[in-house]
Design a protein around this motif. Structure first.
Motif, PDB file in Angstrom:
ATOM      1  N   PHE A  95       2.393  -2.001   8.885  1.00  0.00           N
ATOM      2  CA  PHE A  95       2.410  -0.647   8.219  1.00  0.00           C
ATOM      3  C   PHE A  95       2.782  -0.882   6.818  1.00  0.00           C
ATOM      4  CE2 PHE A  95       3.817   3.653   7.049  1.00  0.00           C
ATOM      5  CZ  PHE A  95       2.581   4.171   7.060  1.00  0.00           C
ATOM      6  N   ASP A  96       3.764  -1.529   6.620  1.00  0.00           N
ATOM      7  CA  ASP A  96       4.274  -1.677   5.114  1.00  0.00           C
ATOM      8  C   ASP A  96       3.141  -2.580   4.368  1.00  0.00           C
ATOM      9  OD1 ASP A  96       6.630  -0.216   5.932  1.00  0.00           O
ATOM     10  OD2 ASP A  96       7.683  -1.986   6.342  1.00  0.00           O
ATOM     11  N   ILE A  97       2.689  -3.357   4.801  1.00  0.00           N
ATOM     12  CA  ILE A  97       1.787  -4.275   4.098  1.00  0.00           C
ATOM     13  C   ILE A  97       0.782  -3.605   3.641  1.00  0.00           C
ATOM     14  CG2 ILE A  97       0.154  -6.313   4.341  1.00  0.00           C
ATOM     15  CD1 ILE A  97       2.422  -7.710   5.868  1.00  0.00           C
ATOM     16  N   VAL A  98       0.135  -2.688   4.557  1.00  0.00           N
ATOM     17  CA  VAL A  98      -1.087  -1.748   4.163  1.00  0.00           C
ATOM     18  C   VAL A  98      -0.635  -0.805   2.965  1.00  0.00           C
ATOM     19  CG1 VAL A  98      -2.613  -0.114   5.221  1.00  0.00           C
ATOM     20  CG2 VAL A  98      -2.071  -1.979   6.427  1.00  0.00           C
ATOM     21  N   LEU A  99       0.348  -0.254   3.144  1.00  0.00           N
ATOM     22  CA  LEU A  99       0.719   0.487   2.176  1.00  0.00           C
ATOM     23  C   LEU A  99       1.069  -0.112   0.708  1.00  0.00           C
ATOM     24  CD1 LEU A  99       3.534   2.846   3.740  1.00  0.00           C
ATOM     25  CD2 LEU A  99       1.136   3.532   3.261  1.00  0.00           C
ATOM     26  N   LEU A 100       1.422  -1.413   0.990  1.00  0.00           N
ATOM     27  CA  LEU A 100       1.612  -2.157  -0.565  1.00  0.00           C
ATOM     28  C   LEU A 100       0.123  -2.458  -1.107  1.00  0.00           C
ATOM     29  CD1 LEU A 100       3.448  -3.474  -2.371  1.00  0.00           C
ATOM     30  CD2 LEU A 100       3.545  -5.506  -1.161  1.00  0.00           C
ATOM     31  N   LEU A 101      -0.662  -2.788  -0.307  1.00  0.00           N
ATOM     32  CA  LEU A 101      -1.823  -3.245  -0.755  1.00  0.00           C
ATOM     33  C   LEU A 101      -2.643  -2.185  -1.248  1.00  0.00           C
ATOM     34  CD1 LEU A 101      -3.303  -5.607   2.218  1.00  0.00           C
ATOM     35  CD2 LEU A 101      -2.792  -5.909  -0.145  1.00  0.00           C
ATOM     36  N   ALA A 102      -2.509  -0.960  -0.622  1.00  0.00           N
ATOM     37  CA  ALA A 102      -3.264   0.423  -1.149  1.00  0.00           C
ATOM     38  C   ALA A 102      -2.602   0.795  -2.626  1.00  0.00           C
ATOM     39  CB  ALA A 102      -2.931   1.559  -0.104  1.00  0.00           C
ATOM     40  N   PHE A 103      -1.352   0.166  -2.673  1.00  0.00           N
ATOM     41  CA  PHE A 103      -0.727   0.758  -4.143  1.00  0.00           C
ATOM     42  C   PHE A 103      -1.207  -0.025  -4.908  1.00  0.00           C
ATOM     43  CE2 PHE A 103       2.633  -0.064  -6.935  1.00  0.00           C
ATOM     44  CZ  PHE A 103       2.963   1.292  -7.544  1.00  0.00           C
ATOM     45  N   PHE A 104      -1.490  -1.083  -4.828  1.00  0.00           N
ATOM     46  CA  PHE A 104      -2.170  -2.217  -5.882  1.00  0.00           C
ATOM     47  C   PHE A 104      -3.633  -1.996  -6.128  1.00  0.00           C
ATOM     48  CE2 PHE A 104       1.447  -5.085  -4.670  1.00  0.00           C
ATOM     49  CZ  PHE A 104       2.068  -5.302  -5.914  1.00  0.00           C
ATOM     50  N   ALA A 105      -4.283  -1.706  -5.151  1.00  0.00           N
ATOM     51  CA  ALA A 105      -5.761  -1.153  -5.177  1.00  0.00           C
ATOM     52  C   ALA A 105      -5.786  -0.026  -6.230  1.00  0.00           C
ATOM     53  CB  ALA A 105      -6.423  -0.777  -3.778  1.00  0.00           C
ATOM     54  N   SER A 106      -4.822   1.042  -6.021  1.00  0.00           N
ATOM     55  CA  SER A 106      -5.029   2.040  -6.949  1.00  0.00           C
ATOM     56  C   SER A 106      -4.902   1.895  -8.309  1.00  0.00           C
ATOM     57  CB  SER A 106      -4.172   3.264  -6.541  1.00  0.00           C
ATOM     58  OG  SER A 106      -2.596   2.371  -6.448  1.00  0.00           O
ATOM     59  N   PHE A 107      -4.070   0.927  -8.652  1.00  0.00           N
ATOM     60  CA  PHE A 107      -3.902   0.406 -10.176  1.00  0.00           C
ATOM     61  C   PHE A 107      -4.941  -0.441 -10.643  1.00  0.00           C
ATOM     62  CE2 PHE A 107       0.906   1.085  -9.343  1.00  0.00           C
ATOM     63  CZ  PHE A 107       0.968   1.618 -10.424  1.00  0.00           C
ATOM     64  N   ALA A 108      -5.661  -0.882  -9.948  1.00  0.00           N
ATOM     65  CA  ALA A 108      -6.911  -1.724 -10.121  1.00  0.00           C
ATOM     66  C   ALA A 108      -8.086  -0.824 -10.610  1.00  0.00           C
ATOM     67  CB  ALA A 108      -7.316  -2.910  -9.216  1.00  0.00           C
ATOM     68  N   TRP A 109      -8.209   0.126  -9.842  1.00  0.00           N
ATOM     69  CA  TRP A 109      -9.184   1.131  -9.820  1.00  0.00           C
ATOM     70  C   TRP A 109      -8.988   1.680 -11.106  1.00  0.00           C
ATOM     71  CZ3 TRP A 109     -13.405   2.412  -7.413  1.00  0.00           C
ATOM     72  CH2 TRP A 109     -14.143   3.596  -7.715  1.00  0.00           C
ATOM     73  N   PHE A 110      -8.046   1.992 -11.331  1.00  0.00           N
ATOM     74  CA  PHE A 110      -7.744   2.763 -12.923  1.00  0.00           C
ATOM     75  C   PHE A 110      -8.020   1.542 -14.176  1.00  0.00           C
ATOM     76  CE2 PHE A 110      -5.407   5.552 -10.563  1.00  0.00           C
ATOM     77  CZ  PHE A 110      -5.922   6.753 -10.967  1.00  0.00           C
TER      78      PHE A 110
END
Length: 289
Positions: A274-289
């Motif tokens: 669960f922690d890994i999924v949250l971390l990937l989602a965080f990085f993806a949000s920065f890439a989006w922008f």
């Protein structure tokens, strides 16, 4: 000749018979002629000494006047009888015989001695002639000779004689102790009447509030007595009881519970994913922008 010889013997016999009758019958009659000795005569009758005197053919009575004898009239009947018996001499004495005594002392036997109760010579009298006077007293050693011969009241030679002495003779040991009369009884207090009892104030009731408060010592004692003291634990209480032995049913229930509970390793793995999924989602949000 024989008749002349028997006359003196007959006269002597009649004299003895007549003398005996006089002694028996005329003891009190001899006192009747002298009213000043009526108390003495009455006491001889009262103590029943007259019949006893009549048994003797030769008697001398030491008489005391009414005034002088009053000093012993308050004695008991036994005392009075004993004293009067010492005034009866078993011999004959009159004025002629007393005057013929020499200046010496003689011992006289009294009626009291015949009772067998005489002690220390108190059944005998001492008759002493000194300077022409005759004195009587007890023969007990140390007794005074204070009773003096006064006169002869009655005499029947060698049979009965009544002579006057100045005072009664009380020999030691004849007079019992005379105790004073007991004091009068103390009058009792009158009982209270019903009205007095009704009006009498009743005692005040005791007020608990006015009772003194207990002191510290009393409270300490009261608390100690009220709180029960713990009893010391016995040795059996300190020993640990043995652990219960698990039964078969208990083992099955524990195994089922263990299956329903997730193991600690699986729980840790799930948390890590669960922690890994949250971390990937965080990085993806920065890439989006």
């Amino acid at each position: 000749m024989g008749l002349n010889a028997s006359l003196p013997l007959l006269f002597l016999t009649l004299l003895l018979v007549f003398s005996t009758v006089v002694t028996a019958d005329n003891v009190t009659r001899a006192f009747e002629k002298y009213s000043n000795f009526s108390t003495m005569s009455d006491l001889l009758i009262k103590t029943k000494l007259t019949p006893l005197i009549s048994k003797y053919q030769t008697i001398t009575i030491l008489a005391v006047s009414n005034d002088a004898i009053s000093s012993i009239t308050n004695r008991s009947a036994i005392e009075l009888k004993n004293i009067l018996m010492t005034h009866v001499i078993l011999d004959y004495y009159d004025e002629l015989k007393l005057n013929g005594l020499k200046e010496k002392s003689i011992m006289l036997t009294t009626l009291y001695q015949t009772t067998g109760l005489g002690e220390e010579m108190n059944g005998f009298l001492n008759c002493t002639k000194s300077k022409g006077r005759v004195y009587f007293g007890s023969e007990v050693k140390g007794s005074p000779l204070t009773s003096e011969y006064v006169t002869t009241l009655y005499h029947n030679p060698f049979n009965l004689s009544i002579i006057q002495i100045s005072m009664p003779i009380v020999a030691p040991g004849l007079s019992l102790a005379v105790f004073p009369p007991p004091p009068p009884p103390v009058p009792l207090a009158p009982a209270p009447s019903p009205m007095n009892v009704a009006t009498a104030p009743s005692p005040a009731p005791t007020n608990a509030a006015t009772a003194p408060a207990p002191g510290p010592a009393d409270e300490a004692n009261a608390s100690d007595s009220a709180v029960p003291k713990p009893k010391p634990a016995t040795e059996s209480q300190e020993v640990d009881s043995p652990a219960p032995v698990p039964s078969a049913d208990n083992e099955k229930m524990e195994a089922a519970a263990d299956k329903t509970k997730p193991t600690s390793s699986s729980a840790c793995k799930a948390g890590l994913k669960f922690d890994i999924v949250l971390l990937l989602a965080f990085f993806a949000s920065f890439a989006w922008f």
